[in-house]
Enzyme design. Structure first.
Site, PDB file in Angstrom:
ATOM      1  N   LYS A  46     -12.423  -1.733   1.979  1.00 13.45           N
ATOM      2  CA  LYS A  46     -11.787  -0.844   0.992  1.00 13.45           C
ATOM      3  C   LYS A  46     -12.639  -0.881  -0.291  1.00 13.45           C
ATOM      4  O   LYS A  46     -13.659  -0.206  -0.348  1.00 13.45           O
ATOM      5  CB  LYS A  46     -10.331  -1.257   0.773  1.00 13.45           C
ATOM      6  CG  LYS A  46      -9.508  -1.181   2.079  1.00 13.45           C
ATOM      7  CD  LYS A  46      -8.028  -1.281   1.838  1.00 13.45           C
ATOM      8  CE  LYS A  46      -7.238  -1.592   3.095  1.00 13.45           C
ATOM      9  NZ  LYS A  46      -7.271  -0.570   4.133  1.00 13.45           N
TER      10      LYS A  46
ATOM     11  N   SER B 150       0.791  -1.232   0.000  1.00 17.24           N
ATOM     12  CA  SER B 150       0.000   0.000   0.000  1.00 17.24           C
ATOM     13  C   SER B 150       0.820   1.278   0.000  1.00 17.24           C
ATOM     14  O   SER B 150       0.318   2.333  -0.364  1.00 17.24           O
ATOM     15  CB  SER B 150      -0.939   0.011   1.201  1.00 17.24           C
ATOM     16  OG  SER B 150      -0.199  -0.026   2.392  1.00 17.24           O
TER      17      SER B 150
ATOM     18  N   HIS C 275      -5.449  -4.499  -0.938  1.00 21.58           N
ATOM     19  CA  HIS C 275      -5.330  -3.474  -1.980  1.00 21.58           C
ATOM     20  C   HIS C 275      -5.364  -4.105  -3.371  1.00 21.58           C
ATOM     21  O   HIS C 275      -4.705  -3.630  -4.295  1.00 21.58           O
ATOM     22  CB  HIS C 275      -4.059  -2.645  -1.770  1.00 21.58           C
ATOM     23  CG  HIS C 275      -4.112  -1.858  -0.499  1.00 21.58           C
ATOM     24  ND1 HIS C 275      -4.759  -0.639  -0.384  1.00 21.58           N
ATOM     25  CD2 HIS C 275      -3.644  -2.155   0.737  1.00 21.58           C
ATOM     26  CE1 HIS C 275      -4.666  -0.212   0.853  1.00 21.58           C
ATOM     27  NE2 HIS C 275      -4.002  -1.105   1.561  1.00 21.58           N
TER      28      HIS C 275
HETATM   29  N1  PLP Z   1      -3.857  -5.503   5.345  1.00 25.54           N
HETATM   30  C1  PLP Z   1      -3.520  -4.448   4.586  1.00 25.54           C
HETATM   31  C2  PLP Z   1      -2.501  -4.609   3.515  1.00 25.54           C
HETATM   32  C3  PLP Z   1      -4.129  -3.194   4.806  1.00 25.54           C
HETATM   33  O1  PLP Z   1      -3.801  -2.135   4.066  1.00 25.54           O
HETATM   34  C4  PLP Z   1      -5.102  -3.078   5.832  1.00 25.54           C
HETATM   35  C5  PLP Z   1      -5.756  -1.775   6.132  1.00 25.54           C
HETATM   36  O2  PLP Z   1      -5.190  -0.746   6.155  1.00 25.54           O
HETATM   37  C6  PLP Z   1      -5.412  -4.205   6.595  1.00 25.54           C
HETATM   38  C7  PLP Z   1      -4.779  -5.399   6.329  1.00 25.54           C
HETATM   39  C8  PLP Z   1      -6.436  -4.142   7.666  1.00 25.54           C
HETATM   40  O3  PLP Z   1      -7.711  -4.126   7.077  1.00 25.54           O
HETATM   41  P1  PLP Z   1      -9.000  -3.764   7.950  1.00 25.54           P
HETATM   42  O4  PLP Z   1      -9.196  -2.300   7.835  1.00 25.54           O
HETATM   43  O5  PLP Z   1     -10.107  -4.582   7.341  1.00 25.54           O
HETATM   44  O6  PLP Z   1      -8.700  -4.181   9.340  1.00 25.54           O
END
Ligand code: PLP
Length: 355
Positions: A201, A142, A170
């Site tokens: 997302k 990200s 992502h």
């Molecule tokens: N994994 C990645 C790569 C993320 O970017 C995010 C959120 O920022 C998460 C996990 C966590 O997701 P959630 O918001 O559903 O807890």
């Protein structure tokens, strides 16, 4: 008023899609505000099971299990799956929730250099002494918008008899010809064993996460995964929205394609204007600036021109690699994209980022 948001993870614009909102309202009215329970007591409704089945179908996997967030899915999986006899090999730039999930498990831990396949191979050789090996990587990272070399990872995993886990937060909904994610984009859907992803997302943007993969793995998680066992079920309205988002994506890939075309437009116009955009064809478009103060001042100035973007600097990204992270959405019009590029060009010239 009149401000364009270029920093949300709302890649497909589904958080404001009328059908997604209607589905949320209808599910709220029909199934209530919440379950006041974890799943295995009285927190499972038909909609939870239907959504799990739909997620598995979307990813072409055997089964799926819902969590309150992908953070929880990542916190739960490694401890449930791996023992002290096993090993986990993790990309050094993996998301914080993967790092925390790995911290919670008792497996032997190996960290390989970011997307460095030589280093992964060396670590896999070292890890041959363990009973089971799991390679864990973000599908798309990200901060840089770069995509894990999954073909190579899967080839190495086959060679050294390892399983592959990807975090698709992502990627789900928009990468690959049908938006299935990085495994579809790179042609390795049959080689990646476990996918964790978010509903928070591209898939409606509210909350929720999941693991999808082989049925015995999902059965194991239902028995052993602590965030699943000890945290409340997803609220019905959230389930209704995510379920509708998946329906829309399974009906047509038009929304994902429109986002891809806008990403291409932004990346090529910004590059032509003289900016360096990191990553590969991903809607995360980091405008690389280097200097932390420049990133922050430029982001403020962009807002004064009606473009909402955020500067990222150390410790979120390495020193000297400050950037403004732009995220493209299917809801941006071509005019919105052009307005954003124009504002960047003006602000970049003003602050000396462009000649
Ligand atoms: N994994 C990645 C790569 C993320 O970017 C995010 C959120 O920022 C998460 C996990 C966590 O997701 P959630 O918001 O559903 O807890």
């Amino acid at each position: 008023a009149g401000i364009l948001n270029f920093c949300a993870n709302n890649y497909l614009g589904l958080s404001s899609h009328p059908e997604v909102i209607r589905a949320g309202v209808e599910t709220l009215e029909r199934f209530g505000a919440g379950l006041s329970s974890v799943r295995f007591i009285c927190g499972t409704q038909s909609i939870h099971k239907d959504l799990e089945e739909k997620i598995a179908r979307f990813h072409q996997r055997e089964d799926a299990i819902l969590y309150a967030s992908c953070f929880d899915a990542n916190a739960g999986i490694f401890e449930a799956l791996l023992t002290p006899e096993d090993a986990v090999l993790s990309d050094e730039l993996n998301h914080a929730s993967i790092i925390d999930g790995i911290r919670l498990c008792k497996a032997n831990k190996y960290r390989y250099k970011h997307m460095d396949m030589q280093d992964l191979e060396a670590k896999l050789q070292e890890a041959q002494k363990h009973r089971l090996r799991l390679v864990a990587t973000d599908g798309a990272f990200s901060m840089d918008g770069d995509i894990a070399p999954l073909q190579e990872i899967c080839r190495l995993a086959e060679k050294y008899e390892a399983l592959v886990f990807i975090d698709e937060c992502h990627a789900t909904g928009f990468l690959g010809p049908n938006g299935r994610g990085t495994d579809e984009l790179l042609g390795v859907m049959d080689k990646v064993t476990i996918i964790n992803s978010t509903l928070g997302k591209a898939l409606g943007g509210a909350a929720g996460g999941y693991t999808t993969g082989p049925k015995p793995l999902v059965d194991l998680l239902r028995q052993r995964s602590r965030p699943y066992l000890f945290s409340n079920s997803l609220p019905p309205a959230v389930v209704g929205c995510a379920s509708k988002a998946l329906d829309l994506l399974m009906e047509s890939n038009a929304i994902a394609q429109s986002m891809a075309a806008k990403t291409q437009r932004f990346r090529s116009k910004m590059t032509a204007a003289g900016f360096t955009i990191s990553g590969q064809d991903h809607p995360i478009c980091p405008v690389m600036l280097g200097d932390a103060r420049l990133a922050s001042v430029m982001a403020d100035d962009m807002l004064s021109r009606g473009i909402y973007v955020i500067g990222f600097s150390y410790p979120v990204v390495p020193k000297g690699k400050a950037r403004i992270r732009v995220q493209i959405s299917a809801v941006h019009s071509d005019e919105d994209i052009d307005r954003c590029v124009e504002a960047f060009t003006e602000v970049g010239r003003k602050h000396g980022a462009l000649p």
